[in-house]
Scaffold this motif. Structure first.
Motif, PDB file in Angstrom:
ATOM      1  N   TRP A  31      11.802  -5.681   0.959  1.00  0.00           N
ATOM      2  CA  TRP A  31      10.955  -6.486   0.091  1.00  0.00           C
ATOM      3  C   TRP A  31      10.972  -7.962   0.476  1.00  0.00           C
ATOM      4  CZ3 TRP A  31       7.877  -4.285  -3.720  1.00  0.00           C
ATOM      5  CH2 TRP A  31       8.073  -2.903  -3.908  1.00  0.00           C
ATOM      6  N   CYS A  32      11.888  -8.346   1.342  1.00  0.00           N
ATOM      7  CA  CYS A  32      11.953  -9.712   1.856  1.00  0.00           C
ATOM      8  C   CYS A  32      11.252  -9.751   3.206  1.00  0.00           C
ATOM      9  CB  CYS A  32      13.417 -10.147   1.993  1.00  0.00           C
ATOM     10  SG  CYS A  32      13.641 -11.830   2.606  1.00  0.00           S
ATOM     11  N   LEU A 139       4.241  -5.184  -6.469  1.00  0.00           N
ATOM     12  CA  LEU A 139       3.825  -3.782  -6.471  1.00  0.00           C
ATOM     13  C   LEU A 139       3.631  -3.302  -5.039  1.00  0.00           C
ATOM     14  CD1 LEU A 139       1.118  -4.152  -9.252  1.00  0.00           C
ATOM     15  CD2 LEU A 139       3.237  -2.858  -9.507  1.00  0.00           C
ATOM     16  N   ARG A 140       4.340  -2.227  -4.680  1.00  0.00           N
ATOM     17  CA  ARG A 140       4.086  -1.644  -3.369  1.00  0.00           C
ATOM     18  C   ARG A 140       2.580  -1.382  -3.242  1.00  0.00           C
ATOM     19  NH1 ARG A 140       8.065   1.731  -0.319  1.00  0.00           N
ATOM     20  NH2 ARG A 140       9.252   1.690  -2.260  1.00  0.00           N
ATOM     21  N   MET A 141       2.003  -1.623  -2.072  1.00  0.00           N
ATOM     22  CA  MET A 141       0.552  -1.547  -1.928  1.00  0.00           C
ATOM     23  C   MET A 141       0.009  -0.145  -2.161  1.00  0.00           C
ATOM     24  SD  MET A 141      -0.383  -4.242   1.102  1.00  0.00           S
ATOM     25  CE  MET A 141       0.073  -5.974   0.945  1.00  0.00           C
ATOM     26  N   GLY A 142       0.747   0.865  -1.766  1.00  0.00           N
ATOM     27  CA  GLY A 142       0.340   2.236  -2.054  1.00  0.00           C
ATOM     28  C   GLY A 142       0.899   2.691  -3.388  1.00  0.00           C
ATOM     29  N   ASN A 143       0.308   3.727  -3.944  1.00  0.00           N
ATOM     30  CA  ASN A 143       0.745   4.233  -5.245  1.00  0.00           C
ATOM     31  C   ASN A 143       2.211   4.654  -5.172  1.00  0.00           C
ATOM     32  OD1 ASN A 143       0.615   5.014  -7.876  1.00  0.00           O
ATOM     33  ND2 ASN A 143      -0.438   6.947  -7.495  1.00  0.00           N
ATOM     34  N   SER A 144       3.057   4.065  -6.002  1.00  0.00           N
ATOM     35  CA  SER A 144       4.491   4.299  -5.913  1.00  0.00           C
ATOM     36  C   SER A 144       5.161   3.996  -7.244  1.00  0.00           C
ATOM     37  CB  SER A 144       5.102   3.408  -4.823  1.00  0.00           C
ATOM     38  OG  SER A 144       6.513   3.513  -4.812  1.00  0.00           O
ATOM     39  N   ASN A 147       8.921  -0.114  -7.400  1.00  0.00           N
ATOM     40  CA  ASN A 147       8.373  -1.461  -7.328  1.00  0.00           C
ATOM     41  C   ASN A 147       9.451  -2.452  -7.752  1.00  0.00           C
ATOM     42  OD1 ASN A 147       5.412  -0.587  -6.945  1.00  0.00           O
ATOM     43  ND2 ASN A 147       5.998   0.471  -8.811  1.00  0.00           N
ATOM     44  N   LEU A 148       9.219  -3.714  -7.460  1.00  0.00           N
ATOM     45  CA  LEU A 148      10.244  -4.729  -7.708  1.00  0.00           C
ATOM     46  C   LEU A 148       9.742  -5.775  -8.689  1.00  0.00           C
ATOM     47  CD1 LEU A 148      12.679  -6.188  -5.183  1.00  0.00           C
ATOM     48  CD2 LEU A 148      11.304  -7.807  -6.483  1.00  0.00           C
ATOM     49  N   GLU A 193      16.769 -12.303 -12.699  1.00  0.00           N
ATOM     50  CA  GLU A 193      17.254 -10.940 -12.577  1.00  0.00           C
ATOM     51  C   GLU A 193      16.214 -10.120 -11.832  1.00  0.00           C
ATOM     52  OE1 GLU A 193      19.024  -7.596 -15.684  1.00  0.00           O
ATOM     53  OE2 GLU A 193      19.277  -9.754 -16.074  1.00  0.00           O
ATOM     54  N   ILE A 194      16.651  -9.392 -10.803  1.00  0.00           N
ATOM     55  CA  ILE A 194      15.777  -8.548  -9.999  1.00  0.00           C
ATOM     56  C   ILE A 194      15.989  -7.105 -10.429  1.00  0.00           C
ATOM     57  CG2 ILE A 194      15.165  -7.808  -7.657  1.00  0.00           C
ATOM     58  CD1 ILE A 194      16.274 -10.463  -6.635  1.00  0.00           C
ATOM     59  N   PHE A 195      14.889  -6.410 -10.714  1.00  0.00           N
ATOM     60  CA  PHE A 195      14.990  -5.039 -11.220  1.00  0.00           C
ATOM     61  C   PHE A 195      13.905  -4.164 -10.605  1.00  0.00           C
ATOM     62  CE2 PHE A 195      12.412  -7.602 -14.101  1.00  0.00           C
ATOM     63  CZ  PHE A 195      11.286  -6.832 -14.305  1.00  0.00           C
ATOM     64  N   ARG A 196      14.061  -2.884 -10.762  1.00  0.00           N
ATOM     65  CA  ARG A 196      13.077  -1.908 -10.316  1.00  0.00           C
ATOM     66  C   ARG A 196      12.192  -1.496 -11.483  1.00  0.00           C
ATOM     67  NH1 ARG A 196      16.295   2.117  -6.390  1.00  0.00           N
ATOM     68  NH2 ARG A 196      15.126   3.645  -7.581  1.00  0.00           N
ATOM     69  N   HIS A 197      10.944  -1.122 -11.175  1.00  0.00           N
ATOM     70  CA  HIS A 197      10.062  -0.612 -12.225  1.00  0.00           C
ATOM     71  C   HIS A 197       9.049   0.339 -11.609  1.00  0.00           C
ATOM     72  CE1 HIS A 197       6.465  -3.100 -11.267  1.00  0.00           C
ATOM     73  NE2 HIS A 197       7.353  -3.983 -10.841  1.00  0.00           N
ATOM     74  N   SER A 198       8.402   1.117 -12.467  1.00  0.00           N
ATOM     75  CA  SER A 198       7.497   2.159 -11.975  1.00  0.00           C
ATOM     76  C   SER A 198       6.028   1.741 -11.942  1.00  0.00           C
ATOM     77  CB  SER A 198       7.647   3.429 -12.826  1.00  0.00           C
ATOM     78  OG  SER A 198       7.276   3.176 -14.176  1.00  0.00           O
TER      79      SER A 198
END
Length: 652
Positions: A31-32, A139-144, A147-148, A193-198
């Motif tokens: 992601w970096c 958001l990742r560019m493809g459906n996923s 995400n961050l 705070e860095i987290f994951r999400h859908s």
């Protein structure tokens, strides 16, 4: 530094993060962005003093003899990654810290390579610097579902800058703080705070878990005089809301507060929302009534933006207008600044206007333009569309012909002259003979062209057009999300034709569910470009970042929010909404179109782009480009949405 959620590497030579990965991501996305330094300080010449790594804790210290900056990094109990940045004044005097001399780099991997790689290894980065409510949704560019997200739990950010932005690379993002003073020995803390999400909904849900978060939503971020502004606020304390120095009352409604406000004047309105010690804002644009805005823009075009020199090859052409010099502009050498190509957005608007209004001045302007088209860049014998005046064949550009096809469809709706249908068919035969079915051209207007043929008695010609369109759509479907490269590697307007063309074909076919399902695969990619911040610059506005360089006078790379091509997302949403019956997409389309209206000034002038960031490679941003160039697509698409649901109350 590794746990179940993240694998994060700190570069000991720089003291900055060099990679952020998710251990369960089979694509191993970083992601970096390569070349970026996550946590690099901009605006000051900082030197690394120390970098310590111990188990899952790290610290990096920088200074410039006046200011010390200490980064502390660790994992929270819930698996999220926490970074804290402490600024300390180590000088003997007062230091002012502001956006001109301090920023923190967040190099999200928002880059465009091939579409297949973008789907899994790159992201669309949405940023909100709303003072105490600041966040990043990557958001990742493809459906996923991977995400961050980043939420800033301490410190205030009011804007961002970009460095290194160019055609296929959005560059590095630098978040800039609210201005503050530090006395000698005094410190100030930023923390996030860095987290994951859908996805977007899960992202907002996770933000709601932070006490500091103030959720402000506008029913519409752009309204017209006569309409009211409606905001919904959710926060931990009773909010205090201010706008233009006036305290605005909000009414409790369950766990929310509702604000209704009727503006007295057009212009920008910033609603500052305070909850306890924290505050944020929403930015709303108020325009003059739609019919007045449309009328002023139309008059400006026909009186100021058409060449009226009968001895010039440009006679009848609609040209770029320079609002600084109050003059038209043309450059034969630069096709983005010539009289053809995307300059068709002006006649699209005027012809659509004439379908609503019988106006002799506008009709005379269009008649001159149509003669210019046939004389200078359309060959009525072969159906070929040229890239420049003089029927210049130096470049064959597959984006151009669909625009002329649409122009002729609009002229048929206006005149019912069937010669325009003959030209459409001839043009289409030529276009598809040279590879047009491989081009993701937004000018292809299946619904409008087929409606034109259905209005005539030319059934066989209509069937041939449908056959050609079928071939084109079948090709798009077979490619899936492996979008071919066009003038850039990958972008929003390579995805929009996939959604629009598949959906419009579905409207003509019996197997609507099949086409809706195929369109939805692309819709999942398309909507990831669109922002959801409480601002008319960003809400339902697609990420674009090269438009001012190619189409503006200032020629700067950087986020253009909004740019009129965001409306192609609206066009795709409308097509899919009509096919699927899911009206939420049509509502989102209206929000997109409304928020692009800031590109049309209340005196009828236009702007090629709004450059949104504070600075871009050190150059000042936050401006409307002074060239009027192509933005009339906004009003054209607004009139078509108005046809569908009377969105703007504009009637015959």
């Amino acid at each position: 530094m590794t746990n179940k959620n993240f694998n994060i590497a700190v570069d000991e030579s720089t003291g900055c993060i060099k990679s952020i990965c998710m251990p369960d991501d089979k694509h191993e996305m970083n992601w970096c962005a390569e070349g970026g330094l996550w946590g690099r300080i901009h605006g000051r010449k900082m030197k690394l003093v120390s970098c310590d790594l111990d188990n899952n804790i790290s610290s990096s210290v920088f200074d410039d003899t006046q200011l010390s900056v200490c980064f502390k990094r660790s994992y929270a109990d819930n698996g999220n990654f926490i970074e804290t940045c402490i600024l300390t004044n180590i000088s003997e005097t007062v230091i002012c810290v502001n956006r001109d001399n301090f920023g923190i780099e967040f190099p999200l991997n928002d880059r465009y390579t091939s579409a297949d790689e973008c789907m899994v290894r790159h992201c669309n980065t949405h940023i909100w610097c709303g003072h105490d409510t600041a966040w990043i949704n990557a958001l990742r560019m493809g459906n996923s579902k991977l995400n961050l997200g980043i939420f800033f739990t301490e410190g205030s950010f009011d804007c961002y800058c970009q460095d290194g932005c160019k055609s296929n690379n959005r560059g590095y993002f630098i978040l800039c703080p609210t201005s503050f003073f530090l006395k000698s020995g005094e410190s100030y803390t930023f923390s996030w705070e860095i987290f994951r999400h859908s996805g977007k909904n899960d992202f907002i849900s996770k933000l709601s878990g932070y006490e500091r978060y103030i959720n402000v939503k506008a029913e519409r971020c752009t309204i017209f005089m006569g309409e009211s502004i409606k905001l919904t606020v959710k926060c931990s304390d009773t909010p205090e809301i201010l706008c233009r120095g006036e305290k605005i009352c909000a009414v409790p409604d369950g766990d929310e507060y509702i604000l209704n406000y009727t503006p007295a004047l057009p212009g920008e309105y910033r609603f500052i929302v305070k909850s306890g010690e924290n505050s944020t804002w929403a930015d709303v644009m108020v325009k003059i009534p739609f019919d007045e805005l449309l009328e002023r823009r139309v008059r400006f075009i026909v009186r100021e933006q058409q060449c009226l020199d009968p001895e010039s090859p440009l006679y009848g052409a609609f040209l770029i207008y320079d609002n600084e010099y109050d003059s038209m502009y043309f450059d034969y050498r630069n096709p983005d600044h010539n009289a053809c190509r995307e300059r068709l957005n002006i006649p699209f608007l005027l012809i659509k206007y004439l379908q609503y209004r019988n106006d002799t001045e506008v009709r005379a302007a269009i008649d001159r333009f149509i003669k210019f088209v046939f004389r200078e860049f359309y060959d009525e014998e072969t159906g070929e569309v040229y890239n420049n005046i003089g029927k210049n064949r130096d470049l064959i550009r597959l984006y151009n012909a669909p625009g002329v096809m649409l122009l002729f469809a609009e002229m048929y709706f206006l005149t019912h002259d069937e010669s325009y249908l003959s030209h459409i068919l001839k043009l289409a035969e030529n276009y598809y003979s040279v590879g047009g079915e491989k081009c993701y051209a937004n000018g292809i207007a299946i619904d409008k062209v087929m409606r034109a043929f259905s209005m005539s008695n030319r059934k066989a010609d209509g069937e041939r057009m449908l056959e050609l369109f079928h071939t084109h759509v079948d090709n798009i479907i077979s490619n899936g999300t492996s979008y071919p490269k066009h003038e850039v590697n990958y972008e929003q307007t390579i995805v929009t034709p996939a959604v629009t063309h598949i959906s419009e074909m579905g409207l003509l076919c019996e197997n609507k569910d099949y086409y809706a399902a195929k369109a939805k695969e692309h819709l999942a990619c398309l909507e990831r470009f669109s922002g959801h911040q409480p601002s008319f610059h960003l809400n339902e506005v697609a990420i674009r970042f090269w438009d001012d360089y190619w189409f503006g006078k200032n020629r700067i790379f950087g986020d253009t929010l909004p740019h009129h091509l965001s409306c192609l997302t609206a066009r795709a949403y409308i097509a899919y909404g009509r096919l699927s019956g899911e009206n939420e997409w049509i509502d989102r389309a209206e929000e997109c179109i409304r928020n692009c209206m800031c590109l049309i000034s209340d005196d009828g002038r236009g702007s090629a782009a709004c450059v949104y960031p504070y600075r871009l490679d050190g150059k000042r941003g936050e401006f409307l480009d002074p060239w009027s160039n192509d933005q009339d697509l906004v009003l054209y698409d607004a009139l078509y949405l108005n046809d569908l649901n009377n969105a703007f109350g504009y009637n015959d």
